[in-house]
Design a protein around this motif. Structure first.
Motif, PDB file in Angstrom:
ATOM      1  N   LYS A 142       0.833  -1.203   0.000  1.00  0.00           N
ATOM      2  CA  LYS A 142       0.000   0.000   0.000  1.00  0.00           C
ATOM      3  C   LYS A 142       0.872   1.259   0.000  1.00  0.00           C
ATOM      4  CE  LYS A 142      -4.039   2.133   0.558  1.00  0.00           C
ATOM      5  NZ  LYS A 142      -3.634   3.518   0.697  1.00  0.00           N
ATOM      6  N   LEU A 143       1.937   1.274   0.800  1.00  0.00           N
ATOM      7  CA  LEU A 143       2.842   2.422   0.824  1.00  0.00           C
ATOM      8  C   LEU A 143       3.522   2.606  -0.534  1.00  0.00           C
ATOM      9  CD1 LEU A 143       4.408   1.945   4.361  1.00  0.00           C
ATOM     10  CD2 LEU A 143       3.086   3.935   3.605  1.00  0.00           C
ATOM     11  N   MET A 144       3.890   1.496  -1.141  1.00  0.00           N
ATOM     12  CA  MET A 144       4.514   1.542  -2.455  1.00  0.00           C
ATOM     13  C   MET A 144       3.544   2.124  -3.486  1.00  0.00           C
ATOM     14  SD  MET A 144       7.315   0.716  -4.072  1.00  0.00           S
ATOM     15  CE  MET A 144       7.828   0.522  -5.778  1.00  0.00           C
ATOM     16  N   GLU A 145       2.311   1.703  -3.394  1.00  0.00           N
ATOM     17  CA  GLU A 145       1.296   2.169  -4.336  1.00  0.00           C
ATOM     18  C   GLU A 145       1.022   3.652  -4.154  1.00  0.00           C
ATOM     19  OE1 GLU A 145      -2.650   0.141  -6.225  1.00  0.00           O
ATOM     20  OE2 GLU A 145      -2.374  -0.023  -4.065  1.00  0.00           O
ATOM     21  N   ASP A 146       1.005   4.108  -2.905  1.00  0.00           N
ATOM     22  CA  ASP A 146       0.703   5.511  -2.618  1.00  0.00           C
ATOM     23  C   ASP A 146       1.876   6.445  -2.917  1.00  0.00           C
ATOM     24  OD1 ASP A 146      -1.797   4.757  -1.803  1.00  0.00           O
ATOM     25  OD2 ASP A 146      -1.334   4.764   0.342  1.00  0.00           O
ATOM     26  N   LYS A 147       3.106   5.985  -2.652  1.00  0.00           N
ATOM     27  CA  LYS A 147       4.255   6.885  -2.732  1.00  0.00           C
ATOM     28  C   LYS A 147       5.130   6.690  -3.978  1.00  0.00           C
ATOM     29  CE  LYS A 147       4.726   7.568   2.260  1.00  0.00           C
ATOM     30  NZ  LYS A 147       5.671   7.617   3.396  1.00  0.00           N
ATOM     31  N   TYR A 171       4.062   4.874  -7.089  1.00  0.00           N
ATOM     32  CA  TYR A 171       3.245   4.114  -8.035  1.00  0.00           C
ATOM     33  C   TYR A 171       3.967   3.842  -9.357  1.00  0.00           C
ATOM     34  CZ  TYR A 171      -0.634   2.481 -10.844  1.00  0.00           C
ATOM     35  OH  TYR A 171      -1.437   1.725 -11.657  1.00  0.00           O
ATOM     36  N   PRO A 172       4.726   4.805  -9.912  1.00  0.00           N
ATOM     37  CA  PRO A 172       5.442   4.508 -11.160  1.00  0.00           C
ATOM     38  C   PRO A 172       6.373   3.304 -11.041  1.00  0.00           C
ATOM     39  CG  PRO A 172       5.415   6.867 -10.778  1.00  0.00           C
ATOM     40  CD  PRO A 172       4.878   6.226  -9.530  1.00  0.00           C
ATOM     41  N   GLN A 173       7.004   3.139  -9.876  1.00  0.00           N
ATOM     42  CA  GLN A 173       7.913   2.011  -9.709  1.00  0.00           C
ATOM     43  C   GLN A 173       7.175   0.688  -9.517  1.00  0.00           C
ATOM     44  OE1 GLN A 173      11.242   2.089 -10.277  1.00  0.00           O
ATOM     45  NE2 GLN A 173      10.558   4.077 -11.018  1.00  0.00           N
ATOM     46  N   LEU A 174       6.016   0.762  -8.859  1.00  0.00           N
ATOM     47  CA  LEU A 174       5.171  -0.435  -8.759  1.00  0.00           C
ATOM     48  C   LEU A 174       4.711  -0.841 -10.155  1.00  0.00           C
ATOM     49  CD1 LEU A 174       3.617  -2.559  -7.147  1.00  0.00           C
ATOM     50  CD2 LEU A 174       1.778  -0.885  -6.861  1.00  0.00           C
ATOM     51  N   GLN A 175       4.376   0.148 -10.946  1.00  0.00           N
ATOM     52  CA  GLN A 175       3.952  -0.121 -12.306  1.00  0.00           C
ATOM     53  C   GLN A 175       5.087  -0.726 -13.136  1.00  0.00           C
ATOM     54  OE1 GLN A 175       4.767   1.839 -15.231  1.00  0.00           O
ATOM     55  NE2 GLN A 175       3.082   1.323 -16.602  1.00  0.00           N
ATOM     56  N   TYR A 176       6.317  -0.292 -12.861  1.00  0.00           N
ATOM     57  CA  TYR A 176       7.469  -0.874 -13.554  1.00  0.00           C
ATOM     58  C   TYR A 176       7.635  -2.350 -13.196  1.00  0.00           C
ATOM     59  CZ  TYR A 176      12.163  -1.904 -15.116  1.00  0.00           C
ATOM     60  OH  TYR A 176      13.243  -2.492 -15.729  1.00  0.00           O
ATOM     61  N   LEU A 177       7.427  -2.676 -11.923  1.00  0.00           N
ATOM     62  CA  LEU A 177       7.502  -4.073 -11.478  1.00  0.00           C
ATOM     63  C   LEU A 177       6.473  -4.919 -12.221  1.00  0.00           C
ATOM     64  CD1 LEU A 177       8.423  -6.358  -9.554  1.00  0.00           C
ATOM     65  CD2 LEU A 177       6.791  -5.449  -7.862  1.00  0.00           C
ATOM     66  N   ILE A 178       5.274  -4.383 -12.384  1.00  0.00           N
ATOM     67  CA  ILE A 178       4.215  -5.121 -13.085  1.00  0.00           C
ATOM     68  C   ILE A 178       4.576  -5.292 -14.556  1.00  0.00           C
ATOM     69  CG2 ILE A 178       1.807  -4.991 -13.824  1.00  0.00           C
ATOM     70  CD1 ILE A 178       1.214  -3.637 -11.113  1.00  0.00           C
ATOM     71  N   GLN A 179       5.127  -4.249 -15.174  1.00  0.00           N
ATOM     72  CA  GLN A 179       5.540  -4.364 -16.572  1.00  0.00           C
ATOM     73  C   GLN A 179       6.656  -5.398 -16.745  1.00  0.00           C
ATOM     74  OE1 GLN A 179       4.084  -2.966 -19.254  1.00  0.00           O
ATOM     75  NE2 GLN A 179       2.558  -2.203 -17.806  1.00  0.00           N
ATOM     76  N   TYR A 180       7.529  -5.482 -15.759  1.00  0.00           N
ATOM     77  CA  TYR A 180       8.590  -6.497 -15.768  1.00  0.00           C
ATOM     78  C   TYR A 180       7.972  -7.894 -15.751  1.00  0.00           C
ATOM     79  CZ  TYR A 180      12.853  -8.983 -14.392  1.00  0.00           C
ATOM     80  OH  TYR A 180      13.927  -9.858 -14.337  1.00  0.00           O
ATOM     81  N   PHE A 181       6.982  -8.087 -14.894  1.00  0.00           N
ATOM     82  CA  PHE A 181       6.262  -9.360 -14.831  1.00  0.00           C
ATOM     83  C   PHE A 181       5.624  -9.686 -16.169  1.00  0.00           C
ATOM     84  CE2 PHE A 181       1.864 -10.938 -14.440  1.00  0.00           C
ATOM     85  CZ  PHE A 181       2.111 -12.255 -14.079  1.00  0.00           C
ATOM     86  N   CYS A 182       4.991  -8.674 -16.804  1.00  0.00           N
ATOM     87  CA  CYS A 182       4.323  -8.900 -18.085  1.00  0.00           C
ATOM     88  C   CYS A 182       5.311  -9.371 -19.152  1.00  0.00           C
ATOM     89  CB  CYS A 182       3.631  -7.624 -18.556  1.00  0.00           C
ATOM     90  SG  CYS A 182       2.221  -7.128 -17.545  1.00  0.00           S
ATOM     91  N   THR A 183       6.467  -8.719 -19.199  1.00  0.00           N
ATOM     92  CA  THR A 183       7.447  -9.013 -20.242  1.00  0.00           C
ATOM     93  C   THR A 183       8.098 -10.377 -20.076  1.00  0.00           C
ATOM     94  OG1 THR A 183       7.927  -6.655 -20.502  1.00  0.00           O
ATOM     95  CG2 THR A 183       9.568  -8.210 -21.348  1.00  0.00           C
ATOM     96  N   VAL A 220      14.883  -5.096  -9.415  1.00  0.00           N
ATOM     97  CA  VAL A 220      13.767  -4.605 -10.220  1.00  0.00           C
ATOM     98  C   VAL A 220      13.003  -3.483  -9.531  1.00  0.00           C
ATOM     99  CG1 VAL A 220      11.592  -5.267 -11.349  1.00  0.00           C
ATOM    100  CG2 VAL A 220      13.531  -6.850 -11.335  1.00  0.00           C
ATOM    101  N   CYS A 221      12.884  -3.542  -8.210  1.00  0.00           N
ATOM    102  CA  CYS A 221      12.041  -2.571  -7.495  1.00  0.00           C
ATOM    103  C   CYS A 221      12.641  -2.274  -6.124  1.00  0.00           C
ATOM    104  CB  CYS A 221      10.621  -3.124  -7.366  1.00  0.00           C
ATOM    105  SG  CYS A 221       9.388  -1.915  -6.907  1.00  0.00           S
ATOM    106  N   ALA A 222      13.834  -1.690  -6.120  1.00  0.00           N
ATOM    107  CA  ALA A 222      14.590  -1.510  -4.884  1.00  0.00           C
ATOM    108  C   ALA A 222      13.885  -0.606  -3.868  1.00  0.00           C
ATOM    109  CB  ALA A 222      15.968  -0.941  -5.212  1.00  0.00           C
ATOM    110  N   VAL A 223      13.112   0.369  -4.351  1.00  0.00           N
ATOM    111  CA  VAL A 223      12.478   1.304  -3.409  1.00  0.00           C
ATOM    112  C   VAL A 223      11.441   0.612  -2.521  1.00  0.00           C
ATOM    113  CG1 VAL A 223      12.862   3.360  -4.811  1.00  0.00           C
ATOM    114  CG2 VAL A 223      10.808   1.992  -5.177  1.00  0.00           C
TER     115      VAL A 223
END
Length: 550
Positions: A258-263, A265-277, A300-303
């Motif tokens: 939740k904190l990742m999503e709120d603060k 979000y672009p990096q969470l989205q990058y993690l998801i794109q990595y999963f997709c690829t 992939v998502c150090a933050v």
């Protein structure tokens, strides 16, 4: 609507693809998107700054990787908006894609249309110098089947605000549904498939947010009619991403996610794109081909690491921040979503009164080998030909262009609702006494008078008529149009009944008093409702305006 379509020279499908009316068989698909070349489609994503000014859109708006925990991204303060069109569908609020706080989805839609419109106008006017955009170009917008007329009206407003059309009422903007456009594409390429006139086929548009289905029958002269009511659901490929995100939450803890999503979000989205690829796209459902996948969160998502606490942190540190995805886990991500797709197909097959000769899967999700395998596995006994046509990703946008070039391709559509008007009729003993009114000495009650029944196949130019009389010496009147998801209704306050819009009429020949029968006409076969009126005694055409209830 204002008629400005008399000199159309180019048709463009928002996607985008385009064609000149003089060479209708030569539909070109744009393959250059800002910093990226070679892709026929770009992402429906916008990156905003904190004042909601567009920074980037499409593929370049996707987040960049941050490899080290202390590293600051130049997009750290950016806000990402994606899948915003889903907010116009009838979907529960908790299921709607997350948008930056304070961002109206209509603004996101408008901004995206404006940005793609700039590129589209440049490409077209460079290609055909001297072409006047607002006069010579027809724009075709494809929408999910779940969109009602209100959603389409909002899309029209967004297109106007984005300067895709010159006036809000412009006829240079047309709508078609995504599976309808894809069905037209398949019809244009029918020589590739074992179909002939009279055959019916199902089109399953497998998008990111929605899965939309339509069943069409091939008519003479390369036209299509709709065999069953189009259906759809919010179960596109991004819901697989959602299953993955929920799984990550079980590994890092819900609070950390939740904190990742709120603060960030672009990096969470990058993690998801990595999963997709690296995981979703290659998955074919064949366990013999599978090799377990590892996602290194530190890489992939150090933050995200700074928010992981307690037992979750201890476990992840012990395995060096590696998350392993085995075959069964990934298949579960898919099966949650594909199960809904199979249910939609099953429902359409059950409703169809004719044999279905073929099922075509189109859209980005149709490139999933596992999805195609499951559909064939489930339905091969009922439908012998189940296929993904060539270029499935561009089938919708190319079909939209074809529709704009030959709008008579669609012969008929099936109504998704029952429509009617609120009028006074004679009161009966079966009616509630409290609703009775005395008009000119007669007992009357306001009731729902059906105009068009749900499930009816109607031609796109088919008219539904009703005769009405003025109640006094008036020069104009208004009628309320209602809709219901049932075959009929009795009163306009029935459960499930909703106000669809208002029909405003001019009533000429006031000197005739009440003896002025007016025939008004509504057309429901088009994607947008039209209204007409005529004074029967004088034969005069009267002004009629349909105002959608927004």
């Amino acid at each position: 609507m204002t008629n400005s379509s008399s000199d159309i020279r180019v048709v463009v499908g928002i996607g985008f693809a385009y064609a000149n009316v003089k060479t209708p068989n030569k539909i070109e698909t744009n393959d250059t998107w800002s910093e990226k070349k070679g892709e026929f489609k770009t992402n429906t994503v916008i990156r905003y700054d904190n004042m909601f000014n567009v920074v980037k859109w499409g593929l370049p708006a996707l987040a960049e990787k941050i490899s080290r925990k202390g590293e600051k991204s130049k997009f750290e303060e950016a806000q990402i908006a994606e899948l915003f069109k889903l907010h116009l569908g009838e979907i529960a609020d908790e299921e709607k894609p997350k948008l930056p706080l304070g961002l109206d989805p209509r603004k996101a839609i408008t901004d995206y249309l404006r940005e793609i419109g700039k590129l589209m106008k440049t490409r077209i006017t460079d290609r055909w110098p001297g072409l006047i955009y607002f006069k010579h170009v027809r724009v075709v917008l494809t929408v999910p089947v779940e969109y009602d007329e209100k959603a389409r009206a909002i899309m029209r407003q967004c297109a106007y605000d984005a300067e895709l059309i010159l006036t809000l009422e412009s006829e240079n903007l047309e709508f078609t549904t995504e599976p309808e456009a894809a069905a037209i594409y398949c019809l244009e390429n029918i020589s590739e498939h074992p179909l002939k006139e009279g055959d019916s086929f199902m089109l399953v548009d497998c998008g990111g947010g929605t899965i939309d289905l339509t069943v069409r029958t091939i008519l003479p002269n390369s036209k299509l009619s709709e065999l069953t009511e189009s259906t759809g659901d919010f179960c596109g490929s991004t819901y697989i991403d959602k299953e993955f995100k929920n799984f990550i939450g079980t590994k890092v803890g819900k609070s950390a996610l939740k904190l990742m999503e709120d603060k960030h979000y672009p990096q969470l989205q990058y993690l998801i794109q990595y999963f997709c690829t690296y995981v979703k796209l290659p998955f074919d459902g064949n366990e013999r081909n599978w090799r377990n996948k590892e996602i290194d969160l530190e890489e992939v998502c150090a933050v995200l690491l700074q928010y992981v606490k307690g037992e979750e942190r201890e476990e992840l540190e012990e395995c060096e921040w590696l998350i392993e995805l085995d075959f069964q886990r990934v298949r579960n991500f898919f099966d949650q979503v594909i199960g809904k797709v199979l249910k939609l197909i099953r429902q359409q097959l059950t409703k169809s009164k004719k044999n279905i000769s073929a099922i075509f899967l189109v859209g980005g999700f149709s490139e999933s080998k596992y999805l195609l395998h499951r559909v064939r596995q489930e339905f091969h006994r009922q439908v012998s030909y189940i296929s993904v046509p060539s270029y499935p990703v561009t089938s919708v946008v190319k079909g939209a262009v074809t529709y704009g070039l030959r709008m008579d391709t669609i012969k008929a559509r099936v109504l998704k609702k029952t429509y009617g008007i609120e009028l006074y009729r004679d009161w009966t003993l079966n009616d509630p006494i409290e609703g009775m009114k005395i008009i000119d000495g007669q007992e009357k009650i306001l009731a729902f008078m059906r105009l068009a029944k749900k499930g009816t196949e109607v031609d796109v130019d088919q008219e539904f008529k009703q005769i009405a009389y003025p109640t006094h010496e008036q020069s104009e009147c208004s009628f309320k149009i209602y809709k219901i998801n049932a075959d009929d209704g009795k009163y306009c306050d029935d459960p499930g009944m909703s106000l669809f819009g208002r029909l405003d009429l001019e009533i000429p020949d006031v000197y005739l008093g009440k003896d002025r029968p007016m025939e008004f006409t509504l057309t429901f076969g088009k994607m947008e409702t039209r209204a007409f009126a005529k004074a029967l005694k004088s034969g005069k055409t009267a002004q009629a305006t349909f105002n959608l209830e927004l």
